[in-house]
Design a protein around this motif. Structure first.
Motif, PDB file in Angstrom:
ATOM      1  N   GLU A   1      33.465  29.586  46.304  1.00 25.15           N
ATOM      2  CA  GLU A   1      32.683  30.365  47.257  1.00 25.15           C
ATOM      3  C   GLU A   1      33.427  31.653  47.586  1.00 25.15           C
ATOM      4  OE1 GLU A   1      29.781  29.890  48.454  1.00 25.15           O
ATOM      5  OE2 GLU A   1      29.276  27.778  48.134  1.00 25.15           O
ATOM      6  N   LYS A   2      32.684  32.747  47.674  1.00 19.64           N
ATOM      7  CA  LYS A   2      33.308  34.038  47.942  1.00 19.64           C
ATOM      8  C   LYS A   2      33.155  34.393  49.411  1.00 19.64           C
ATOM      9  CE  LYS A   2      33.849  38.595  45.837  1.00 19.64           C
ATOM     10  NZ  LYS A   2      33.401  39.471  44.737  1.00 19.64           N
ATOM     11  N   ARG A   3      34.296  34.548  50.080  1.00 21.26           N
ATOM     12  CA  ARG A   3      34.269  34.919  51.491  1.00 21.26           C
ATOM     13  C   ARG A   3      34.044  36.417  51.637  1.00 21.26           C
ATOM     14  NH1 ARG A   3      39.234  32.049  51.350  1.00 21.26           N
ATOM     15  NH2 ARG A   3      40.262  34.050  51.738  1.00 21.26           N
ATOM     16  N   ASP A   4      33.665  36.825  52.831  1.00 24.14           N
ATOM     17  CA  ASP A   4      33.392  38.241  53.089  1.00 24.14           C
ATOM     18  C   ASP A   4      34.639  39.099  52.926  1.00 24.14           C
ATOM     19  OD1 ASP A   4      30.773  37.622  53.622  1.00 24.14           O
ATOM     20  OD2 ASP A   4      31.045  37.499  55.798  1.00 24.14           O
ATOM     21  N   ASP A   5      35.819  38.518  53.133  1.00 20.82           N
ATOM     22  CA  ASP A   5      37.060  39.294  53.051  1.00 20.82           C
ATOM     23  C   ASP A   5      37.670  39.276  51.645  1.00 20.82           C
ATOM     24  OD1 ASP A   5      37.658  36.601  53.143  1.00 20.82           O
ATOM     25  OD2 ASP A   5      39.529  36.870  54.250  1.00 20.82           O
ATOM     26  N   MET A   6      36.969  38.673  50.673  1.00 18.55           N
ATOM     27  CA  MET A   6      37.472  38.606  49.302  1.00 18.55           C
ATOM     28  C   MET A   6      36.771  39.665  48.457  1.00 18.55           C
ATOM     29  SD  MET A   6      37.527  34.438  48.852  1.00 18.55           S
ATOM     30  CE  MET A   6      37.409  34.558  47.084  1.00 18.55           C
ATOM     31  N   ILE A   7      37.561  40.532  47.809  1.00 23.91           N
ATOM     32  CA  ILE A   7      36.960  41.563  46.959  1.00 23.91           C
ATOM     33  C   ILE A   7      36.933  41.142  45.499  1.00 23.91           C
ATOM     34  CG2 ILE A   7      37.621  43.430  48.523  1.00 23.91           C
ATOM     35  CD1 ILE A   7      39.958  44.030  46.652  1.00 23.91           C
ATOM     36  N   ASP A   8      37.729  40.128  45.142  1.00 16.42           N
ATOM     37  CA  ASP A   8      37.712  39.643  43.769  1.00 16.42           C
ATOM     38  C   ASP A   8      37.177  38.210  43.744  1.00 16.42           C
ATOM     39  OD1 ASP A   8      39.864  38.550  45.049  1.00 16.42           O
ATOM     40  OD2 ASP A   8      41.383  39.406  43.715  1.00 16.42           O
ATOM     41  N   ASP A   9      37.114  37.629  42.554  1.00 18.09           N
ATOM     42  CA  ASP A   9      36.513  36.312  42.366  1.00 18.09           C
ATOM     43  C   ASP A   9      37.592  35.261  42.143  1.00 18.09           C
ATOM     44  OD1 ASP A   9      33.731  37.357  42.260  1.00 18.09           O
ATOM     45  OD2 ASP A   9      34.449  38.310  40.429  1.00 18.09           O
ATOM     46  N   ARG A  10      37.212  34.002  42.366  1.00 17.36           N
ATOM     47  CA  ARG A  10      38.107  32.876  42.126  1.00 17.36           C
ATOM     48  C   ARG A  10      37.405  31.845  41.245  1.00 17.36           C
ATOM     49  NH1 ARG A  10      40.220  36.112  45.061  1.00 17.36           N
ATOM     50  NH2 ARG A  10      41.932  35.824  46.552  1.00 17.36           N
ATOM     51  N   LEU A  11      38.120  31.358  40.252  1.00 15.20           N
ATOM     52  CA  LEU A  11      37.658  30.242  39.433  1.00 15.20           C
ATOM     53  C   LEU A  11      38.554  29.052  39.693  1.00 15.20           C
ATOM     54  CD1 LEU A  11      36.917  31.938  35.979  1.00 15.20           C
ATOM     55  CD2 LEU A  11      35.320  31.445  37.847  1.00 15.20           C
ATOM     56  N   LEU A  12      37.929  27.907  39.871  1.00 12.31           N
ATOM     57  CA  LEU A  12      38.658  26.678  40.152  1.00 12.31           C
ATOM     58  C   LEU A  12      38.724  25.859  38.874  1.00 12.31           C
ATOM     59  CD1 LEU A  12      36.917  25.765  43.541  1.00 12.31           C
ATOM     60  CD2 LEU A  12      38.909  27.243  43.157  1.00 12.31           C
ATOM     61  N   LEU A  13      39.909  25.852  38.262  1.00 12.22           N
ATOM     62  CA  LEU A  13      40.121  25.084  37.048  1.00 12.22           C
ATOM     63  C   LEU A  13      40.678  23.711  37.410  1.00 12.22           C
ATOM     64  CD1 LEU A  13      39.938  28.090  36.174  1.00 12.22           C
ATOM     65  CD2 LEU A  13      41.431  27.513  34.268  1.00 12.22           C
ATOM     66  N   ASP A  14      40.989  22.951  36.430  1.00 10.06           N
ATOM     67  CA  ASP A  14      41.532  21.611  36.642  1.00 10.06           C
ATOM     68  C   ASP A  14      42.950  21.712  37.211  1.00 10.06           C
ATOM     69  OD1 ASP A  14      41.826  18.914  36.638  1.00 10.06           O
ATOM     70  OD2 ASP A  14      42.182  18.733  34.483  1.00 10.06           O
TER      71      ASP A  14
ATOM     72  N   VAL B   1      34.337  33.057  28.465  1.00  8.39           N
ATOM     73  CA  VAL B   1      33.255  32.163  28.852  1.00  8.39           C
ATOM     74  C   VAL B   1      32.251  32.120  27.714  1.00  8.39           C
ATOM     75  CG1 VAL B   1      31.402  31.769  30.526  1.00  8.39           C
ATOM     76  CG2 VAL B   1      33.592  32.666  31.300  1.00  8.39           C
ATOM     77  N   ALA B   2      31.670  30.973  27.463  1.00  9.21           N
ATOM     78  CA  ALA B   2      30.682  30.821  26.394  1.00  9.21           C
ATOM     79  C   ALA B   2      29.569  31.848  26.548  1.00  9.21           C
ATOM     80  CB  ALA B   2      30.104  29.408  26.415  1.00  9.21           C
ATOM     81  N   GLY B   3      29.148  32.425  25.418  1.00 11.05           N
ATOM     82  CA  GLY B   3      28.040  33.375  25.415  1.00 11.05           C
ATOM     83  C   GLY B   3      28.448  34.817  25.543  1.00 11.05           C
ATOM     84  N   PHE B   4      29.697  35.087  25.952  1.00  5.80           N
ATOM     85  CA  PHE B   4      30.144  36.460  26.183  1.00  5.80           C
ATOM     86  C   PHE B   4      31.188  36.868  25.153  1.00  5.80           C
ATOM     87  CE2 PHE B   4      28.429  35.254  30.242  1.00  5.80           C
ATOM     88  CZ  PHE B   4      27.893  36.429  30.770  1.00  5.80           C
ATOM     89  N   ALA B   5      30.999  38.022  24.559  1.00  7.62           N
ATOM     90  CA  ALA B   5      31.987  38.594  23.648  1.00  7.62           C
ATOM     91  C   ALA B   5      32.871  39.543  24.443  1.00  7.62           C
ATOM     92  CB  ALA B   5      31.305  39.314  22.491  1.00  7.62           C
ATOM     93  N   LYS B   6      33.612  38.984  25.384  1.00  5.67           N
ATOM     94  CA  LYS B   6      34.523  39.759  26.216  1.00  5.67           C
ATOM     95  C   LYS B   6      35.586  38.840  26.772  1.00  5.67           C
ATOM     96  CE  LYS B   6      33.060  41.114  30.287  1.00  5.67           C
ATOM     97  NZ  LYS B   6      32.246  41.663  31.391  1.00  5.67           N
ATOM     98  N   MET B   7      36.714  39.433  27.145  1.00  2.41           N
ATOM     99  CA  MET B   7      37.799  38.714  27.787  1.00  2.41           C
ATOM    100  C   MET B   7      38.043  39.337  29.155  1.00  2.41           C
ATOM    101  SD  MET B   7      40.565  38.342  24.653  1.00  2.41           S
ATOM    102  CE  MET B   7      40.724  40.125  24.451  1.00  2.41           C
TER     103      MET B   7
ATOM    104  N   GLN C   1      30.188  24.795  33.706  1.00  2.95           N
ATOM    105  CA  GLN C   1      31.313  24.100  34.332  1.00  2.95           C
ATOM    106  C   GLN C   1      32.533  24.057  33.410  1.00  2.95           C
ATOM    107  OE1 GLN C   1      31.003  22.215  37.791  1.00  2.95           O
ATOM    108  NE2 GLN C   1      29.825  24.130  37.654  1.00  2.95           N
ATOM    109  N   GLU C   2      32.806  25.174  32.738  1.00  2.00           N
ATOM    110  CA  GLU C   2      33.974  25.240  31.878  1.00  2.00           C
ATOM    111  C   GLU C   2      34.321  26.693  31.585  1.00  2.00           C
ATOM    112  OE1 GLU C   2      33.024  23.344  28.169  1.00  2.00           O
ATOM    113  OE2 GLU C   2      31.861  25.061  27.451  1.00  2.00           O
ATOM    114  N   VAL C   3      35.584  26.924  31.205  1.00  2.00           N
ATOM    115  CA  VAL C   3      36.040  28.218  30.724  1.00  2.00           C
ATOM    116  C   VAL C   3      36.993  27.984  29.566  1.00  2.00           C
ATOM    117  CG1 VAL C   3      35.803  29.436  32.937  1.00  2.00           C
ATOM    118  CG2 VAL C   3      37.961  28.305  32.353  1.00  2.00           C
TER     119      VAL C   3
END
Length: 364
Positions: A102-115, A151-157, A134-136
């Motif tokens: 979840e992105k809080r109002d004070d967060m300007i970047d993103d977070r991914l929760l891995l294992d 991420v699957a489907g994207f030709a980018k890093m 549900q994977e990266v």
């Protein structure tokens, strides 16, 4: 589950063909636009030593503008290839369970929760696909806490780094594949496609600027402004026929998407890529086998087709099809010729060569 482009996990990331294609695309942009920036920058500096007539001043301003615009590409290349310089791509991609925080109002970047790991970065359009699958795919992190993800489907890093703290996960919501424009990612790509209808401006505006610079250089006479303005004018005029045709293709593709009620997946086999030729293939269209040529090939679309052997059609209008990837913010178009099974031998117009990267890394 839909099949998407995925990097190989059994070889070092640098040896994965789709990762190589991403790196080559970045190099192509840096080399091409960086070279233009060097030439125009040197010419702009030379203009500083000339009399500041309206023509020379206009030529200098135009050259500096082109230098600044094209000079962004080498800087982006430097930033987006950090993982390669750090050696992260020497290890294989790892498929890791993940979701989006979840992105809080004070967060300007993103977070991914891995294992057992939290990665932060600018993940933009990748979040929806992570939430869906549900994977990266991850390389790293290294001793400095730096990593790179795909991420699957994207030709980018995307670059990422380890973060700390507790972050609640977003709830996954089932989203069936329905009408293309009901997909938020495709709807955003559609807005960009609508701008493509104005592609003729990419030639008309430079032609107009060149003509204005030529007029400014006549009184008082300014050879530099006359030469620069004349070159821009001629290049703009030569590009107008092709850009008008591209605008027509975009217009038909926009109509195709807006009238489409569903995605249509069709099997396709791409021909080996040839320099200065359209990316093309044979597709099993609903009406039979047909030649499909991508006039302005998109890296995400072509890579997904090459990996899965499936082309997703977001609508058809006349001899033009709109092509994309469900849940990926990308749309392009292709010309369909049902009565042909081999592409024409005539090369593509020069103006289109400037925007067609090297696809020689596609698997055969």
């Amino acid at each position: 589950m839909l099949h998407y482009l995925e990097p190989r996990t059994d070889v070092p990331a640098r040896d994965d063909w789709s990762t190589g294609l991403i790196l080559e695309d970045l190099r192509w942009g840096a080399r091409t636009l960086g070279g233009v920036a060097l030439v125009t920058g040197a010419a702009a500096v030379a203009c500083l030593f000339l009399p500041m007539t309206p023509g020379n001043a206009g030529a200098m301003a135009l050259l500096f503008l082109v230098t600044l615009t094209c000079g962004v590409a080498p800087l982006m290349y430097r930033s987006e290839t950090k993982a390669q310089r750090r050696g992260l791509l020497d290890q294989p991609w790892r498929r890791v369970p993940a979701t989006v925080a979840e992105k809080r109002d004070d967060m300007i970047d993103d977070r991914l929760l891995l294992d057992g790991l939290v990665l932060k970065g600018w993940f933009h359009d990748l979040n929806d696909m992570v939430l869906e699958r549900q994977e990266v795919f991850v390389c790293g992190p290294d001793a400095s806490g730096k990593a790179v993800i795909r991420v699957a489907g994207f030709a980018k890093m995307e670059n990422a780094k380890v973060d700390t703290g507790d972050h609640p996960a977003q709830k996954r919501v089932e989203r069936p594949v329905g009408r293309p424009l009901d997909d938020p990612a495709v709807a955003k790509a559609h807005k960009g496609m609508r701008w493509g209808v104005r592609s003729w401006l990419w030639s008309a505006v430079p032609a107009g600027i060149g003509a204005l610079l030529v007029l400014l250089s006549l009184f008082p006479f300014a050879p530099t402004g006359l030469i620069i303005g004349g070159l821009v004018l001629v290049m703009g005029l030569l590009g107008i026929p092709s850009s008008i045709e591209i605008s027509r293709w975009y217009r038909d593709a926009v109509v195709a998407v807006e009238s489409s009620a569903q995605w249509t997946p069709v099997p396709i086999t791409l021909f080996p890529w040839q320099p200065n030729q359209h990316v093309a293939g044979l597709a099993e269209m609903p009406g039979g086998l047909a030649l499909v040529q991508f006039v302005i090939p998109d890296l995400h679309v072509v890579a997904n087709i090459a990996d899965t052997g499936v082309m997703w059609i977001a609508g058809t209008h006349g001899d033009v099809i709109a092509v994309g990837v469900p849940r990926v913010r990308v749309l392009t178009f292709a010309a369909v010729q049902p009565d042909r099974d081999t592409p024409k031998e005539a090369p593509i117009p020069w103006i289109q060569r400037l925007r067609t990267p090297d696809f020689s890394g596609l698997p055969r």
